[in-house]
Motif scaffolding. Structure first.
Motif, mmCIF file in Angstrom:
data_model
loop_
_atom_site.group_PDB
_atom_site.id
_atom_site.type_symbol
_atom_site.label_atom_id
_atom_site.label_comp_id
_atom_site.label_asym_id
_atom_site.label_seq_id
_atom_site.Cartn_x
_atom_site.Cartn_y
_atom_site.Cartn_z
ATOM 1 N N ALA A 152 8.208 4.108 3.420
ATOM 2 C CA ALA A 152 6.928 4.210 4.126
ATOM 3 C C ALA A 152 6.448 5.644 4.012
ATOM 4 N N HIS A 153 5.172 5.789 3.771
ATOM 5 C CA HIS A 153 4.539 7.109 3.650
ATOM 6 C C HIS A 153 3.375 7.107 4.624
ATOM 7 N N ARG A 154 3.490 7.910 5.689
ATOM 8 C CA ARG A 154 2.451 7.890 6.728
ATOM 9 C C ARG A 154 1.883 9.285 6.922
ATOM 10 N N ASN A 155 0.571 9.391 6.746
ATOM 11 C CA ASN A 155 -0.123 10.659 7.003
ATOM 12 C C ASN A 155 -0.811 10.582 8.357
ATOM 13 N N VAL A 193 0.100 -5.260 -4.844
ATOM 14 C CA VAL A 193 -0.407 -4.445 -3.722
ATOM 15 C C VAL A 193 -1.219 -5.339 -2.800
ATOM 16 N N MET A 194 -0.888 -5.293 -1.520
ATOM 17 C CA MET A 194 -1.607 -6.115 -0.535
ATOM 18 C C MET A 194 -2.259 -5.225 0.509
ATOM 19 N N ALA A 195 -3.389 -5.670 0.995
ATOM 20 C CA ALA A 195 -4.032 -4.979 2.116
ATOM 21 C C ALA A 195 -4.368 -6.038 3.149
ATOM 22 N N GLY A 196 -3.986 -5.789 4.370
ATOM 23 C CA GLY A 196 -4.278 -6.762 5.430
ATOM 24 C C GLY A 196 -5.304 -6.191 6.384
ATOM 25 N N ARG A 197 -4.992 -6.276 7.656
ATOM 26 C CA ARG A 197 -5.914 -5.748 8.660
ATOM 27 C C ARG A 197 -6.061 -4.233 8.485
ATOM 28 N N ARG A 198 -7.321 -3.766 8.517
ATOM 29 C CA ARG A 198 -7.555 -2.336 8.288
ATOM 30 C C ARG A 198 -7.422 -1.524 9.557
ATOM 31 N N ASN A 199 -6.994 -0.263 9.366
ATOM 32 C CA ASN A 199 -6.999 0.693 10.462
ATOM 33 C C ASN A 199 -8.459 1.105 10.696
ATOM 34 N N SER A 200 -9.002 0.841 11.872
ATOM 35 C CA SER A 200 -10.421 1.117 12.127
ATOM 36 C C SER A 200 -10.722 2.616 12.120
ATOM 37 N N VAL A 201 -9.671 3.439 12.267
ATOM 38 C CA VAL A 201 -9.879 4.899 12.256
ATOM 39 C C VAL A 201 -10.448 5.354 10.905
ATOM 40 N N GLY A 202 -10.052 4.670 9.830
ATOM 41 C CA GLY A 202 -10.450 5.102 8.484
ATOM 42 C C GLY A 202 -11.755 4.505 7.996
ATOM 43 N N GLY A 203 -12.474 3.813 8.829
ATOM 44 C CA GLY A 203 -13.752 3.220 8.399
ATOM 45 C C GLY A 203 -13.532 2.199 7.304
ATOM 46 N N ASP A 204 -14.175 2.431 6.129
ATOM 47 C CA ASP A 204 -14.100 1.463 5.029
ATOM 48 C C ASP A 204 -12.837 1.604 4.179
ATOM 49 N N LEU A 205 -12.016 2.597 4.479
ATOM 50 C CA LEU A 205 -10.838 2.846 3.645
ATOM 51 C C LEU A 205 -9.890 1.641 3.665
ATOM 52 N N ARG A 206 -9.368 1.294 2.470
ATOM 53 C CA ARG A 206 -8.351 0.235 2.389
ATOM 54 C C ARG A 206 -7.037 0.840 2.887
ATOM 55 N N PRO A 208 -3.921 0.254 6.148
ATOM 56 C CA PRO A 208 -2.821 0.575 5.240
ATOM 57 C C PRO A 208 -2.748 -0.392 4.052
ATOM 58 N N ILE A 209 -1.885 -0.040 3.090
ATOM 59 C CA ILE A 209 -1.566 -0.976 2.011
ATOM 60 C C ILE A 209 -0.055 -1.182 1.971
ATOM 61 N N PHE A 210 0.316 -2.294 1.368
ATOM 62 C CA PHE A 210 1.737 -2.626 1.228
ATOM 63 C C PHE A 210 1.964 -3.027 -0.226
ATOM 64 N N SER A 211 2.928 -2.387 -0.846
ATOM 65 C CA SER A 211 3.167 -2.649 -2.263
ATOM 66 C C SER A 211 4.596 -3.135 -2.483
ATOM 67 N N VAL A 212 4.750 -4.049 -3.413
ATOM 68 C CA VAL A 212 6.091 -4.475 -3.831
ATOM 69 C C VAL A 212 6.228 -4.206 -5.325
ATOM 70 N N ILE A 225 1.871 2.369 2.734
ATOM 71 C CA ILE A 225 1.106 3.621 2.769
ATOM 72 C C ILE A 225 0.094 3.498 3.904
ATOM 73 N N SER A 226 0.217 4.391 4.882
ATOM 74 C CA SER A 226 -0.745 4.438 5.998
ATOM 75 C C SER A 226 -1.223 5.872 6.079
ATOM 76 N N VAL A 227 -2.525 6.102 5.971
ATOM 77 C CA VAL A 227 -2.959 7.502 5.849
ATOM 78 C C VAL A 227 -3.764 8.022 7.037
ATOM 79 N N ASN A 228 -3.917 7.215 8.062
ATOM 80 C CA ASN A 228 -4.624 7.713 9.259
ATOM 81 C C ASN A 228 -3.866 7.305 10.512
ATOM 82 N N ILE A 229 -2.552 7.541 10.507
ATOM 83 C CA ILE A 229 -1.734 6.973 11.576
ATOM 84 C C ILE A 229 -1.660 7.867 12.821
ATOM 85 N N GLY A 230 -2.211 9.081 12.710
ATOM 86 C CA GLY A 230 -2.405 9.910 13.895
ATOM 87 C C GLY A 230 -1.223 10.762 14.321
#
Ligand code: NAD
Length: 334
Positions: A152-155, A193-206, A208-212, A225-230
């Motif tokens: 997991a990579h969280r910014n 690569v899958m994207a499910g429910r979006r983090n509303s903090v990032g607006g239109d950004l895809r 988080p994503i999940f990759s296998v 990959i989650s890039v607006n996790i606070g």
């Protein structure tokens, strides 16, 4: 001998590497700098008393430059690497080697024609104490054969005006692709690569994503990959093997127990989390470059990672598993 280092690109990480070469490490001195923004280069040149060049070509040609450290934007890496190779000067290139596979292959061709490695690519996690312990513990057979690797990579946040959905793969996940290949000593066969429910903090950004990633040997490597996790910059990795698991420990050096709880520090960003790894990777580069060669992540690694990242971008677009096709690996990268 002190290695005369020319730095191309004096933005965020360029300045950080200049600081470590000047204030922390032995064996190298920044003698020349260049940046598309000359005033930035002039400021960066002050402390090491380096000369300022207007372009990569003049910096590479300077006789006091023994080796070249490239920290410009990804699309500008090739135009700096090829003349450095032609001049026979060792190169450290920040990731990505190049954002396009054809550029990576031109770089590989040029290095293969030289007949020896001269390039190290800036995948610094391989120099991190925790990742090294993960790899060593796996290699020691403590959990048997690896079956899965979970990362997991969280910014805490990314700049809304600069960070795009594709960068989650081409700029961020590339580090996890590097670790999966290095840790498991295998290439990626296909990626989803899958994207499910979006983090509303990032607006239109895809996000988080999940990759296998399916490795050629069958191990599955999963990446969040989650890039607006606070809450901070949180990097995780866990190998699940036949007889146990191995997990990266928390990065904070102490755990505080007080009142009715316990807590530890989460690093603020990549500079804090990987400061020692950056020191070690540049120290290793200075040593290898001083001997006229290269060590660590190679141009082949850089190419293979860009190939997986490209497949990941297509996978995100299509929702399908995308195959990764690599050219044959030249012998100098064996
Ligand atoms: N290994 C890591 O963890 C890590 C971390 C951050 C950045 N990086 C990589 O380092 C590189 C730079 O990132 P940054 O965050 O420092 O970016 P930045 O925007 O802060 O700095 C890049 C600098 O390069 C200069 N530049 C661009 N094109 C140039 C050219 N053709 N010639 C000379 N200078 C040029 C820009 O003017 C700028 O000053 C990128 O490839 C990035 O992916 C790697």
């Amino acid at each position: 001998m002190t290695l005369g280092i020319g730095v191309i690109g004096t933005g965020m990480i360029g300045q950080d590497h200049i600081r470590r070469i000047t204030d922390v490490l032995a064996g190298g001195r920044v003698v020349a700098v260049a940046d598309a923004d000359r005033s930035r280069a002039e400021t960066a040149a002050e402390k090491p008393s380096a000369t300022v060049h207007d372009d990569a070509a003049s910096l590479i040609a300077a006789p006091e430059v023994d080796a070249v450290l490239i920290c410009s934007w990804g699309p500008a890496h090739e135009e700096a690497i090829l003349p450095a190779l032609a001049a026979g000067k060792p190169v450290f290139c920040e990731k990505p080697l190049a954002p396009k596979q054809d550029a990576c292959l031109r770089i590989i061709d040029a290095e293969v024609k030289l007949g020896r490695r001269l390039i190290q690519v800036g995948f610094m996690r391989r120099y991190d104490t925790a990742y090294r312990a993960l790899k060593e513990t796996l290699a020691a057979g403590k959990v048997g054969a690896p079956l899965m690797y979970h990362a997991a990579h969280r910014n805490a946040s990314v700049p809304a005006d600069l960070y795009t959905s594709d960068m989650a793969i081409s700029d961020t996940m590339v580090h996890d692709i590097d670790v999966a290949r290095w840790l498991l000593d295998d290439e990626v066969a296909r990626v989803r690569v899958m994207a499910g429910r979006r983090n509303s903090v990032g607006g239109d950004l895809r996000d988080p994503i999940f990759s296998v990633m399916e490795m050629q040997g069958g191990v599955l490597a999963t990446v969040e990959i989650s890039v607006n996790i606070g809450y901070g910059y949180d990097i995780r990795g866990e190998v699940s093997g036949e007889t146990g698991t191995i997990e990266l420990a928390e990065a904070n050096p102490v755990v505080l127990k007080a009142g009715d709880g316990f807590s530890g520090r989460v690093p603020a960003d990549w500079r804090e989390r990987f400061i020692d790894a950056y020191d070690r990777e540049i120290a290793a580069w200075i040593e290898a470059a001083s001997a006229g060669g290269a060590t660590g992540p190679s141009a082949w690694d850089g190419y293979a990672i860009t190939a997986v990242s490209d497949a990941g971008l297509r996978a995100a677009e299509t929702g399908e598993a995308v195959e990764v096709h690599l050219v044959d690996r030249p012998d100098i990268y064996a």
